[in-house]
Scaffold this active site. Structure first.
Site, PDB file in Angstrom:
ATOM      1  N   HIS A  73      81.348 -57.514-117.347  1.00  0.00           N
ATOM      2  CA  HIS A  73      80.650 -58.244-118.479  1.00  0.00           C
ATOM      3  C   HIS A  73      78.935 -58.025-118.838  1.00  0.00           C
ATOM      4  CE1 HIS A  73      83.891 -61.622-118.907  1.00  0.00           C
ATOM      5  NE2 HIS A  73      84.434 -60.540-118.267  1.00  0.00           N
ATOM      6  N   GLU A 113      76.502 -59.994-119.143  1.00  0.00           N
ATOM      7  CA  GLU A 113      75.790 -60.790-118.716  1.00  0.00           C
ATOM      8  C   GLU A 113      75.540 -60.404-116.877  1.00  0.00           C
ATOM      9  OE1 GLU A 113      78.197 -63.531-121.153  1.00  0.00           O
ATOM     10  OE2 GLU A 113      78.396 -61.814-120.265  1.00  0.00           O
ATOM     11  N   CYS A 154      81.557 -66.761-120.631  1.00  0.00           N
ATOM     12  CA  CYS A 154      82.725 -67.192-120.156  1.00  0.00           C
ATOM     13  C   CYS A 154      82.524 -68.170-118.677  1.00  0.00           C
ATOM     14  CB  CYS A 154      83.873 -65.924-119.662  1.00  0.00           C
ATOM     15  SG  CYS A 154      83.201 -65.202-118.441  1.00  0.00           S
ATOM     16  N   CYS A 202      80.813 -65.984-116.077  1.00  0.00           N
ATOM     17  CA  CYS A 202      79.213 -65.538-116.251  1.00  0.00           C
ATOM     18  C   CYS A 202      78.399 -66.885-116.316  1.00  0.00           C
ATOM     19  CB  CYS A 202      79.046 -64.749-117.875  1.00  0.00           C
ATOM     20  SG  CYS A 202      79.783 -63.018-117.616  1.00  0.00           S
TER      21      CYS A 202
END
Length: 168
Positions: free
Chosen positions: A58, A60, A88, A91
């Site tokens: 991801h 992040e 999410c 993260c």
């Protein structure tokens, strides 16, 4: 609570949008992130889950890894994380774990967001750290990029489906 400069937030969100465009170019969901410490970007990331075949890739988490290396510490205290889409649960948990001071979100994610939409893991009082949150920075740009991506994806899937049906 500190008063934040919207111009500064927009400047760094534009950098996060640049990262998201890199994901878009790879046909990845266009999510981008930058982490700022003392006025300097110390971590950048964009979504690479499909490209890397890695559910942890991801935007992040990639930016957090780079920022931690730059800071030479797992803590990202006094850092602000800018991300084009609401984080999410994974993260958001990582953001809390790194003691990041503040998160700035472009657009919210009503189906999976964990910074206020579905849950707000950034502000669970039982945790040992809470994260200051600002939302809606360059929201229209972030949102329209996501909508365009998914519109194109649906169109592409329809064409593939139609091609397969025509081959039968």
């Amino acid at each position: 609570m500190q008063e934040w400069d919207i111009k500064v937030d927009e400047k760094y969100m534009r950098e996060a949008i640049r990262q998201a465009k890199k994901a878009y170019a790879l046909e990845e969901v266009p999510i981008g992130c930058v982490i700022v410490h003392e006025g300097k970007i110390i971590g950048r990331g964009y979504n690479r889950r499909t490209t890397d075949k890695n559910p942890l890739a991801h935007a992040e988490l990639i930016a957090i890894k780079k920022a931690s290396k730059k800071m030479n510490d797992w803590r990202l205290e006094d850092c602000t994380l800018y991300v084009t889409l609401e984080p999410c649960q994974m993260c958001s948990g990582a953001i809390v774990q790194t003691r990041t001071t503040r998160v700035v979100v472009g657009c919210m994610n009503p189906k999976a967001g964990c910074a206020g939409s579905v849950l707000n893991l950034l502000d669970v009082q039982e945790f040992n750290h809470q994260v200051e949150l600002t939302t809606g920075v360059l929201e229209e740009e972030c949102s329209s990029m996501m909508k365009q991506f998914f519109r194109e994806l649906r169109d592409k899937q329809k064409k593939i489906k139609k091609k397969i049906q025509n081959q039968k």
